[in-house]
Motif scaffolding. Structure first.
Motif, PDB file in Angstrom:
ATOM      1  N   LEU A 187       0.849  -1.202   0.000  1.00 45.38           N
ATOM      2  CA  LEU A 187       0.000   0.000   0.000  1.00 45.38           C
ATOM      3  C   LEU A 187       0.881   1.248   0.000  1.00 45.38           C
ATOM      4  O   LEU A 187       0.884   2.041   0.945  1.00 45.38           O
ATOM      5  CB  LEU A 187      -0.942  -0.021   1.205  1.00 45.38           C
ATOM      6  N   SER A 188       1.624   1.436  -1.068  1.00 41.27           N
ATOM      7  CA  SER A 188       2.647   2.478  -1.121  1.00 41.27           C
ATOM      8  C   SER A 188       2.088   3.894  -1.178  1.00 41.27           C
ATOM      9  O   SER A 188       2.848   4.865  -1.049  1.00 41.27           O
ATOM     10  CB  SER A 188       3.571   2.238  -2.325  1.00 41.27           C
ATOM     11  N   LYS A 225       6.063   0.451   7.365  1.00 37.90           N
ATOM     12  CA  LYS A 225       6.218   1.389   6.264  1.00 37.90           C
ATOM     13  C   LYS A 225       6.082   0.576   4.974  1.00 37.90           C
ATOM     14  O   LYS A 225       6.881  -0.334   4.738  1.00 37.90           O
ATOM     15  CB  LYS A 225       7.597   2.040   6.300  1.00 37.90           C
ATOM     16  N   PRO A 226       5.088   0.871   4.153  1.00 36.55           N
ATOM     17  CA  PRO A 226       4.949   0.114   2.909  1.00 36.55           C
ATOM     18  C   PRO A 226       6.203   0.218   2.045  1.00 36.55           C
ATOM     19  O   PRO A 226       6.826   1.282   1.963  1.00 36.55           O
ATOM     20  CB  PRO A 226       3.751   0.784   2.223  1.00 36.55           C
ATOM     21  N   ASN A 227       6.551  -0.881   1.430  1.00 31.24           N
ATOM     22  CA  ASN A 227       7.760  -0.918   0.606  1.00 31.24           C
ATOM     23  C   ASN A 227       7.656  -2.131  -0.318  1.00 31.24           C
ATOM     24  O   ASN A 227       7.619  -3.268   0.153  1.00 31.24           O
ATOM     25  CB  ASN A 227       9.006  -1.005   1.500  1.00 31.24           C
ATOM     26  N   MET A 228       7.628  -1.903  -1.618  1.00 25.42           N
ATOM     27  CA  MET A 228       7.478  -3.016  -2.560  1.00 25.42           C
ATOM     28  C   MET A 228       8.694  -3.935  -2.564  1.00 25.42           C
ATOM     29  O   MET A 228       8.560  -5.138  -2.824  1.00 25.42           O
ATOM     30  CB  MET A 228       7.212  -2.484  -3.963  1.00 25.42           C
ATOM     31  N   ASP A 229       9.868  -3.404  -2.287  1.00 28.21           N
ATOM     32  CA  ASP A 229      11.048  -4.274  -2.200  1.00 28.21           C
ATOM     33  C   ASP A 229      10.904  -5.260  -1.047  1.00 28.21           C
ATOM     34  O   ASP A 229      11.273  -6.428  -1.166  1.00 28.21           O
ATOM     35  CB  ASP A 229      12.315  -3.433  -2.027  1.00 28.21           C
ATOM     36  N   THR A 230      10.376  -4.770   0.080  1.00 30.51           N
ATOM     37  CA  THR A 230      10.129  -5.648   1.221  1.00 30.51           C
ATOM     38  C   THR A 230       9.094  -6.705   0.864  1.00 30.51           C
ATOM     39  O   THR A 230       9.266  -7.894   1.173  1.00 30.51           O
ATOM     40  CB  THR A 230       9.638  -4.833   2.430  1.00 30.51           C
ATOM     41  N   PHE A 231       8.021  -6.289   0.221  1.00 29.12           N
ATOM     42  CA  PHE A 231       6.976  -7.228  -0.215  1.00 29.12           C
ATOM     43  C   PHE A 231       7.568  -8.329  -1.081  1.00 29.12           C
ATOM     44  O   PHE A 231       7.322  -9.525  -0.858  1.00 29.12           O
ATOM     45  CB  PHE A 231       5.896  -6.457  -0.985  1.00 29.12           C
ATOM     46  N   GLY A 236       2.942  12.431   4.953  1.00 27.98           N
ATOM     47  CA  GLY A 236       2.496  12.290   3.575  1.00 27.98           C
ATOM     48  C   GLY A 236       1.009  12.103   3.452  1.00 27.98           C
ATOM     49  O   GLY A 236       0.228  12.573   4.263  1.00 27.98           O
ATOM     50  N   SER A 237       0.609  11.397   2.423  1.00 30.24           N
ATOM     51  CA  SER A 237      -0.803  11.196   2.098  1.00 30.24           C
ATOM     52  C   SER A 237      -1.567  10.662   3.303  1.00 30.24           C
ATOM     53  O   SER A 237      -1.131   9.754   3.982  1.00 30.24           O
ATOM     54  CB  SER A 237      -0.919  10.195   0.943  1.00 30.24           C
ATOM     55  N   GLY A 238      -2.730  11.270   3.533  1.00 30.63           N
ATOM     56  CA  GLY A 238      -3.563  10.823   4.646  1.00 30.63           C
ATOM     57  C   GLY A 238      -3.149  11.425   5.975  1.00 30.63           C
ATOM     58  O   GLY A 238      -3.723  11.112   7.004  1.00 30.63           O
ATOM     59  N   SER A 239      -2.119  12.306   5.977  1.00 32.34           N
ATOM     60  CA  SER A 239      -1.628  12.856   7.242  1.00 32.34           C
ATOM     61  C   SER A 239      -1.419  14.365   7.153  1.00 32.34           C
ATOM     62  O   SER A 239      -0.593  14.924   7.842  1.00 32.34           O
ATOM     63  CB  SER A 239      -0.304  12.187   7.622  1.00 32.34           C
TER      64      SER A 239
END
Length: 344
Positions: A70-71, A165-171, A103-106
Motif C-alpha cells: 500500500l505504497s 512502512k509500505p515498501n514493494m522491495d520488502t513485499f 504524507g498522504s492521509g496525514s
C-alpha cells in the motif's frame, strides 16, 4: 484524538468475495486479493506440502503481506478483525516518520519537528525496555510468547498486529523467501530456529525471521501490555516460569485500561459471542470484561453517529443479558444472542 487521518482497507480472498459487502457498508475499501504466490511454485517440498494446512488460514494468511504494497500511504497498521484500538497511536507514527512532512492521509500533522520526534520516542513502551533503533524504524510488532516454551530463542510475531512502512522491495523479498521453500521441520526458516510453533510457516514465523535475522535493528517489539493486549498470564501454570524466558515478567492484566492502546480478543472471547464468563482466573475475567465493555461502548457510539447521519432517532437495544457490559446488544449468551448492526 489522533492528528492523523486514516482509511480502512479489507484484504479479501476471492473465495470470500461474495460476503465482503458488509465491509463496504462499514466504510472499508475492499481489495480482492489472491495469495501473493502460487503454492505450486514453492521449491521446498516440506513447505509446499504443509503451508496449506498449518496455522489458522494456511497460505491465505499471506494476504497480510499486501500491507507492504500500500505504497500510497506512509504507514499501514494491519490488524486482525478481532482487534480494538483504544488510544491514538501517534507516538509510534512520529517516531517512525521521523523529521519529515507527513504524507498522504496525514496532511493535518504538517512538518514533524525534532522535539516532537524525541518526545514521542521517550513515551513508547518497548518490550523488555530495549532501546529504539537509532536509525529508521520500519515496523512495530508484538510477540506471542504463549506459543513457545520459555527460553525459545526466536519466538514468533503475534500475527494480528503489525505496523509497517509500505515498501514493494520488502513485499517482494518476503515472497522470494517463501518461494525459496527453505523452511525445515523443527529448525524453521533457513534452519535458523525460526520455527516449532503455531503459525511458524506463516506471518508469525516469517516476520520474526525477517526482522530478527534478515534485517535486524529495523523492527521494534512493543510492550504487549500496552499494544495488542491479549489478557494473557505472564507465567506458565505448571512451573511458574515467565513465558518470555526472563526471571521477572510484567503481568499485563494489572495495567490500567486507560494506559492500554489496543487490545486483541484472542484469549478473551469475541464480543459478538456475548460470553458468559471468560478466563480461568478472576484477574483474566476482570480485564476481559473491561475489554468487552469498551468494545460495546464503541459499538454504541457507532450506532448513535450512524443514526444521526441518517437523520433518524437512535433506538437503544433492549437486550437484557449483562447490560452493564453489553449495553443491550446481547439478548442471551452465545453468538445467536448478539444484536447485529442494522443492514449487516
Amino acid at each position: 484524538k489522533s492528528l492523523f487521518d486514516y482509511e480502512m482497507i479489507a484484504f479479501v480472498h476471492p473465495n470470500a468475495a461474495s460476503c465482503s459487502n458488509v465491509f463496504r457498508d462499514l466504510g472499508y475499501i475492499v481489495q480482492i486479493r489472491e495469495t501473493p504466490f502460487n503454492v505450486t511454485d514453492i521449491k521446498g517440498q516440506f513447505l509446499r506440502e504443509h503451508i496449506v494446512k498449518s496455522g489458522c488460514c494456511g497460505e491465505k494468511e499471506y494476504l497480510k503481506l499486501y500491507a507492504y504494497a500500500l505504497s500510497e500511504y506512509p504507514i499501514v497498521i494491519h490488524l486482525d478483525l478481532d482487534s480494538l484500538v483504544l488510544r491514538p497511536l501517534d507516538d509510534l507514527f512520529f517516531a517512525m516518520l521521523g523529521e519529515t512532512k507527513a504524507g498522504s492521509g496525514s496532511e493535518n500533522v504538517g512538518t514533524i519537528g525534532a522535539k516532537e520526534v524525541a518526545d514521542a520516542r521517550k513515551r513508547i513502551p518497548v518490550m523488555h525496555d530495549e532501546p529504539l533503533p537509532t536509525k529508521s524504524i520500519d515496523a512495530y510488532f508484538t510477540r506471542d510468547y504463549n506459543m513457545v516454551q520459555p527460553g525459545h530463542k526466536h519466538p514468533g510475531v503475534q500475527g494480528g498486529f503489525l505496523i509497517v512502512k509500505p515498501n514493494m522491495d520488502t513485499f517482494r523479498e518476503y515472497v522470494e523467501i517463501v518461494l525459496s521453500g527453505k523452511f525445515f521441520q523443527g529448525s524453521g526458516w533457513q534452519g535458523k530456529g525460526y520455527g516449532g510453533y503455531f503459525g511458524a510457516q506463516q506471518i508469525q514465523g516469517i516476520c520474526s525471521f525477517y526482522y530478527d535475522y534478515k534485517h535486524p535493528g529495523t523492527g521494534v517489539e512493543l510492550n504487549k501490555c500496552y499494544y495488542n493486549h491479549m489478557a494473557d498470564a505472564p507465567r506458565q501454570k505448571n512451573n511458574g516460569k515467565c513465558r518470555d524466558g526472563r526471571e521477572e515478567c510484567q503481568d499485563c492484566r494489572d495495567v490500567a485500561l486507560e494506559e492500554i492502546y489496543s487490545v486483541h480478543f484472542t484469549l478473551c472471547s469475541k464480543p459478538w459471542k456475548c460470553p458468559m464468563k471468560v478466563g480461568s482466573s478472576d484477574k483474566e475475567s476482570s480485564i476481559c470484561a473491561k475489554f468487552h465493555g469498551e468494545w460495546f461502548r464503541i459499538r454504541e457510539d457507532y450506532d448513535r453517529k450512524r443514526a444521526m447521519e441518517e437523520g433518524v432517532v437512535y433506538k437503544k437495544p433492549t437486550g437484557s443479558y449483562k447490560p452493564d457490559v453489553y449495553r443491550g446488544y446481547c439478548t442471551s449468551n452465545g453468538e445467536r444472542g448478539y444484536v447485529p448492526i442494522a443492514g449487516s
